[in-house]
Design an enzyme around this catalytic site. Structure first.
Site, PDB file in Angstrom:
ATOM      1  N   ASP A  23     -78.164 -26.056 -16.950  1.00 16.36           N
ATOM      2  CA  ASP A  23     -78.857 -24.837 -15.873  1.00 16.36           C
ATOM      3  C   ASP A  23     -79.636 -23.876 -16.713  1.00 16.36           C
ATOM      4  O   ASP A  23     -79.421 -23.229 -16.689  1.00 16.36           O
ATOM      5  CB  ASP A  23     -77.920 -24.131 -15.231  1.00 16.36           C
ATOM      6  CG  ASP A  23     -77.645 -24.366 -14.176  1.00 16.36           C
ATOM      7  OD1 ASP A  23     -78.262 -24.892 -13.259  1.00 16.36           O
ATOM      8  OD2 ASP A  23     -76.315 -24.245 -12.555  1.00 16.36           O
ATOM      9  N   THR A  27     -85.823 -27.698 -17.340  1.00 13.76           N
ATOM     10  CA  THR A  27     -86.723 -27.615 -16.864  1.00 13.76           C
ATOM     11  C   THR A  27     -87.948 -26.761 -16.802  1.00 13.76           C
ATOM     12  O   THR A  27     -89.482 -27.353 -16.972  1.00 13.76           O
ATOM     13  CB  THR A  27     -86.274 -27.965 -14.700  1.00 13.76           C
ATOM     14  OG1 THR A  27     -85.613 -29.337 -15.433  1.00 13.76           O
ATOM     15  CG2 THR A  27     -87.243 -28.663 -14.426  1.00 13.76           C
ATOM     16  N   LYS A  48     -87.968 -37.739 -16.488  1.00 12.68           N
ATOM     17  CA  LYS A  48     -86.763 -37.140 -16.148  1.00 12.68           C
ATOM     18  C   LYS A  48     -85.749 -38.632 -15.964  1.00 12.68           C
ATOM     19  O   LYS A  48     -85.728 -38.977 -14.604  1.00 12.68           O
ATOM     20  CB  LYS A  48     -86.695 -35.684 -15.371  1.00 12.68           C
ATOM     21  CG  LYS A  48     -84.824 -36.082 -14.768  1.00 12.68           C
ATOM     22  CD  LYS A  48     -84.640 -34.461 -14.960  1.00 12.68           C
ATOM     23  CE  LYS A  48     -83.700 -34.864 -15.273  1.00 12.68           C
ATOM     24  NZ  LYS A  48     -82.712 -32.779 -15.444  1.00 12.68           N
ATOM     25  N   ASN A 217     -84.486 -16.512 -22.089  1.00 11.45           N
ATOM     26  CA  ASN A 217     -83.152 -15.600 -21.754  1.00 11.45           C
ATOM     27  C   ASN A 217     -82.940 -14.561 -20.310  1.00 11.45           C
ATOM     28  O   ASN A 217     -83.763 -13.765 -19.885  1.00 11.45           O
ATOM     29  CB  ASN A 217     -84.201 -14.425 -22.522  1.00 11.45           C
ATOM     30  CG  ASN A 217     -83.174 -12.861 -22.688  1.00 11.45           C
ATOM     31  OD1 ASN A 217     -82.134 -13.005 -22.533  1.00 11.45           O
ATOM     32  ND2 ASN A 217     -83.927 -11.971 -22.990  1.00 11.45           N
TER      33      ASN A 217
HETATM   34  N1  LIG Z   1     -87.367 -17.925 -17.599  1.00 10.08           N
HETATM   35  C1  LIG Z   1     -86.715 -18.789 -16.672  1.00 10.08           C
HETATM   36  N2  LIG Z   1     -87.623 -17.197 -15.190  1.00 10.08           N
HETATM   37  C2  LIG Z   1     -87.480 -17.623 -13.663  1.00 10.08           C
HETATM   38  N3  LIG Z   1     -86.024 -18.115 -13.413  1.00 10.08           N
HETATM   39  C3  LIG Z   1     -85.444 -19.581 -14.553  1.00 10.08           C
HETATM   40  C4  LIG Z   1     -85.974 -19.172 -15.484  1.00 10.08           C
HETATM   41  N4  LIG Z   1     -85.258 -20.004 -16.364  1.00 10.08           N
HETATM   42  C5  LIG Z   1     -85.478 -20.367 -15.182  1.00 10.08           C
HETATM   43  N5  LIG Z   1     -85.338 -20.233 -14.026  1.00 10.08           N
HETATM   44  C6  LIG Z   1     -84.381 -20.790 -13.064  1.00 10.08           C
HETATM   45  O1  LIG Z   1     -82.634 -21.408 -13.569  1.00 10.08           O
HETATM   46  C7  LIG Z   1     -82.160 -22.120 -12.457  1.00 10.08           C
HETATM   47  C8  LIG Z   1     -81.880 -23.076 -14.109  1.00 10.08           C
HETATM   48  O2  LIG Z   1     -82.990 -24.250 -14.553  1.00 10.08           O
HETATM   49  P1  LIG Z   1     -83.338 -25.112 -15.082  1.00 10.08           P
HETATM   50  O3  LIG Z   1     -82.929 -25.929 -14.238  1.00 10.08           O
HETATM   51  O4  LIG Z   1     -84.798 -25.455 -15.524  1.00 10.08           O
HETATM   52  O5  LIG Z   1     -81.933 -25.805 -16.384  1.00 10.08           O
HETATM   53  P2  LIG Z   1     -82.115 -27.091 -16.338  1.00 10.08           P
HETATM   54  O6  LIG Z   1     -80.919 -26.593 -17.733  1.00 10.08           O
HETATM   55  O7  LIG Z   1     -82.765 -27.982 -16.526  1.00 10.08           O
HETATM   56  O8  LIG Z   1     -80.833 -27.450 -15.941  1.00 10.08           O
HETATM   57  P3  LIG Z   1     -79.718 -29.067 -15.172  1.00 10.08           P
HETATM   58  O9  LIG Z   1     -78.968 -29.529 -16.391  1.00 10.08           O
HETATM   59  O10 LIG Z   1     -79.324 -29.670 -14.181  1.00 10.08           O
HETATM   60  O11 LIG Z   1     -81.222 -30.305 -15.848  1.00 10.08           O
HETATM   61  C9  LIG Z   1     -83.750 -22.316 -12.240  1.00 10.08           C
HETATM   62  O12 LIG Z   1     -84.123 -22.506 -10.685  1.00 10.08           O
HETATM   63  C10 LIG Z   1     -84.778 -22.431 -13.006  1.00 10.08           C
HETATM   64  O13 LIG Z   1     -86.401 -22.131 -11.775  1.00 10.08           O
HETATM   65  C1  LIG Z   2     -76.556 -32.078 -11.405  1.00  7.77           C
HETATM   66  C2  LIG Z   2     -76.949 -31.271 -12.831  1.00  7.77           C
HETATM   67  N1  LIG Z   2     -77.884 -30.149 -12.144  1.00  7.77           N
HETATM   68  C3  LIG Z   2     -77.207 -31.564 -13.990  1.00  7.77           C
HETATM   69  N2  LIG Z   2     -78.347 -32.086 -13.996  1.00  7.77           N
HETATM   70  C4  LIG Z   2     -76.053 -32.432 -14.091  1.00  7.77           C
HETATM   71  C5  LIG Z   2     -75.457 -31.958 -15.354  1.00  7.77           C
HETATM   72  C6  LIG Z   2     -74.085 -32.523 -16.184  1.00  7.77           C
HETATM   73  C7  LIG Z   2     -73.027 -32.692 -16.190  1.00  7.77           C
HETATM   74  C8  LIG Z   2     -72.178 -32.936 -16.969  1.00  7.77           C
HETATM   75  C9  LIG Z   2     -71.079 -32.650 -18.053  1.00  7.77           C
HETATM   76  O1  LIG Z   2     -72.178 -32.125 -19.009  1.00  7.77           O
HETATM   77  O2  LIG Z   2     -69.730 -32.180 -17.630  1.00  7.77           O
HETATM   78 MG   LIG Z   3     -82.920 -29.549 -15.273  1.00  8.38          MG
END
Ligand SMILES: Nc1ncnc2c1ncn2[C@@H]1O[C@H](COP(=O)(O)OP(=O)(O)OP(=O)(O)O)[C@@H](O)[C@H]1O
Ligand SMILES: C[C@H](N)[C@H](N)CCCCCC(=O)O
Ligand SMILES: [Mg+2]
Length: 277
Positions: A23, A27, A48, A217
């Site tokens: 999170d 992405t 992915k 951020n």
């Molecule tokens: N700069 C930003 N502005 C607005 N929304 C954002 C921004 N960065 C991330 N988000 C939102 O925050 C949420 C988490 O971001 P994201 O899904 O990119 O995390 P992730 O690191 O890819 O997580 P995962 O481990 O599940 O792949 C999403 O809903 C995304 O659209």
């Molecule tokens: C499904 C979720 N949104 C993520 N893509 C998966 C994150 C797994 C984290 C596992 C861990 O390190 O504890």
């Molecule tokens: Mg992601």
């Protein structure tokens, strides 16, 4: 679209995007980089490799109620190959965002996302619960194949750097075996210096070369703390912070996001840093 084609020729054609946590915005940031790379004139691949937390493809243009296989019917056996998971009509929303950013159609979904698994768990646990065996070597080959196909390919892990991927591999193994340099996405909050240093040290210890950091951020950290956090991330890791992204609150369309992204990311500089040996 191709107007900027005074581009560095990339000797490294791929980047593995890792994060300090789930999170953190991998992405979102990867999508921004994808839209910038495309706008700069590159052909862009996205992968992915394995996504957990996949949902029925209800919003997709391919939605067909009769085709949705309930989770318990989607159980697979060991003879599983790429693409079969998609017969179950599950959608990784990460893959969808990555595809939308670069204008890739549904025909590229299995290239972008070979495995979409239900359940908000690590991919390892999601695969175990779905009865799916992920063939690790084929996954590595798939990444190499896509990297060779496009000018630049972004590969997004899941969770933090060492999230469990299969029963005996983590995303650290996959990043290393993909032989790609890594880009680290971090938040800018209090505590982010430590998270960045630990992630970088762990990655490097396991043979992954982290070449840049992007600070996402979303928490809108106050400027003094953000600035000093970034200084210390660079100071302790010797890795440049290549962009600082604020929360996006505009219209959710990629043609507007590209202009917005250019305010915060100098894409040519990013390609130079990531694309050179
Ligand atoms: N700069 C930003 N502005 C607005 N929304 C954002 C921004 N960065 C991330 N988000 C939102 O925050 C949420 C988490 O971001 P994201 O899904 O990119 O995390 P992730 O690191 O890819 O997580 P995962 O481990 O599940 O792949 C999403 O809903 C995304 O659209
Ligand atoms: C499904 C979720 N949104 C993520 N893509 C998966 C994150 C797994 C984290 C596992 C861990 O390190 O504890
Ligand atoms: Mg992601």
């Amino acid at each position: 679209m191709d107007s900027h084609k005074t581009l560095p020729v990339l000797s490294q054609k791929g980047v593995f995007v890792i994060g300090t946590d789930t999170d953190v915005g991998k992405t979102f940031v990867t999508s921004l980089l994808g839209v910038l790379a495309k706008d700069d004139g590159y052909s862009v691949g996205m992968v992915k490799p394995v996504a957990s937390g996949a949902i029925p493809m209800a919003q997709s243009s391919q939605f067909d109620e009769d085709n949705i296989i309930p989770r318990d019917e989607a159980i697979m056996d060991d003879t599983e190959t790429f693409g079969i998971i998609h017969a179950s009509q599950l959608e990784s929303t990460d893959a969808t965002m990555l595809m939308q950013a670069i204008g890739a159609g549904e025909d590229r979904r299995s290239e972008v996302n070979p495995y979409a698994l239900p359940g908000e768990y690590s991919p390892k646990l999601a695969a175990r619960l779905a009865g799916v065996k992920i063939p690790y070597d084929e996954l590595v080959e798939h990444i190499h194949h896509v990297v060779n196909k496009y000018d630049i390919t972004f590969v997004e892990g899941a969770g933090g750097v060492t999230t469990p991927l299969t029963e005996d591999r983590t995303f650290t193994d996959l990043a290393k075996d993909s032989q790609l340099p890594a880009l680290l996405v971090a938040d800018g909050r209090l505590g982010s210096i430590n998270r960045v240093i630990l992630t970088k040290e762990y990655a490097e210890h396991h043979g992954i070369h982290v070449k840049g950091i992007i600070v996402n951020n979303t928490a809108q950290v106050e400027p003094f703390l953000l600035h000093t956090n970034i200084e210390d991330m660079e100071r302790y890791t010797h890795i440049p912070v290549l962009g600082v992204i604020p929360p996006f609150d505009g219209i959710d369309a990629w043609n507007t996001k590209v202009e917005w992204a250019r305010e915060f990311i100098d894409s040519k500089h990013v390609w130079q840093v990531l694309g050179n040996e």
